[in-house]
Design an enzyme around this catalytic site. Structure first.
Site, PDB file in Angstrom:
ATOM      1  N   ASP A  87       0.841  -1.195   0.000  1.00  0.00           N
ATOM      2  CA  ASP A  87       0.000   0.000   0.000  1.00  0.00           C
ATOM      3  C   ASP A  87       0.877   1.245   0.000  1.00  0.00           C
ATOM      4  O   ASP A  87       2.009   1.226   0.485  1.00  0.00           O
ATOM      5  CB  ASP A  87      -0.906   0.025   1.238  1.00  0.00           C
ATOM      6  N   ARG A  88       0.328   2.316  -0.509  1.00  0.00           N
ATOM      7  CA  ARG A  88       1.093   3.568  -0.633  1.00  0.00           C
ATOM      8  C   ARG A  88       1.683   4.013   0.703  1.00  0.00           C
ATOM      9  O   ARG A  88       2.822   4.480   0.773  1.00  0.00           O
ATOM     10  CB  ARG A  88       0.190   4.664  -1.211  1.00  0.00           C
TER      11      ARG A  88
END
Length: 244
Positions: free
Chosen positions: A71-72
């Site tokens: 995930d970012r």
């Protein structure tokens, strides 16, 4: 078929990409992805790790290939393949669940009384406000997927804890959704927790990855715990030295 020309990359972005490398050989590159850097483009992303892979393109114009995601907001170990055969090999390692991933998370809430255990809770993807997220589901619910995450509490302080997470399956947002369902979401989680009111970033770090490699055998790759993660743990009186 000729390869499509790759977009140009600035010297600054090339240097940044090279600074993230933990390990590389003729088959793979292992990165220490910082929190905030998206792995792929889309959704308003202006620069992603996938874009930066141009810095490692071969003379024939082929750049390395992504084989898994973070995930970012998550920092830590991410492996990419330099060649198509290496990509196929690594993808099989992940799909066959032979890749062993270890994460660290700073959480707050109603902590489990036990010191370790397993979250075995199916998850289902839903759309809320145009944004996909995962929710705990009853077994057998249409669209639900098995999701299993081993966990261990490494340090406690009041309602806060440093937890080691070992996902056995690879569902989207799995660790984040499981911890929300357990009522102790990750600090800084804007989707499953309290966002920036608790931390400036998602306090989830992909610390290590043990995986079979195309050249033979298994390797373990480790990313150091980021300074901002260590600083917040210190403020919360959590001992990050107690690690696997």
């Amino acid at each position: 078929m000729r390869n499509r020309p790759l977009p140009p990359i600035s010297n600054e972005d090339r240097a940044f990409a090279e600074s993230l490398v933990l390990y590389e050989d003729s088959d793979i590159i292992v990165f220490d992805k910082p929190s905030g850097l998206a792995v792929q483009g889309g959704g308003g992303v202006t620069k992603s790790l996938d874009d930066l892979l141009v810095a490692f393109a071969k003379s024939n114009g082929k750049k390395p290939r992504l084989v898994h995601r973070l995930d970012r907001g998550t920092s830590g170990v991410l492996i990419v393949a330099r060649t198509r055969p290496a990509a196929a090999f690594l993808s099989e390692e992940f799909s066959a669940r032979r890749a062993m991933k270890t994460y660290l998370a700073l959480v707050q809430g109603t902590l489990p009384e036990a010191g370790e255990g397993v979250f075995d809770q199916p998850l289902v993807k839903v759309e809320e406000g145009g944004r996909p997220r995962m929710l705990a589901a009853r077994p057998g619910r249409k669209g639900s997927q098995q999701a299993v995450t081993g966990w261990r509490i490494l340090s406690r302080s009041g309602g806060y804890a440093l937890m080691e997470m070992k996902p056995e399956t690879g569902r989207m947002h799995q660790i984040r959704a499981h911890l929300m369902s357990a009522r102790c979401p990750i600090l800084g989680d804007h989707l499953y927790g309290t966002g920036r009111t608790s931390a400036d970033r998602l306090m989830l770090h992909a610390q290590s990855l043990e995986i079979g490699v195309p050249g033979g055998g298994r390797r373990q790759f480790t990313a150091p715990v980021p300074s901002e993660f260590l600083a917040l743990a210190g403020e919360l009186d959590l001992d990050v030295s107690v690690q696997p």
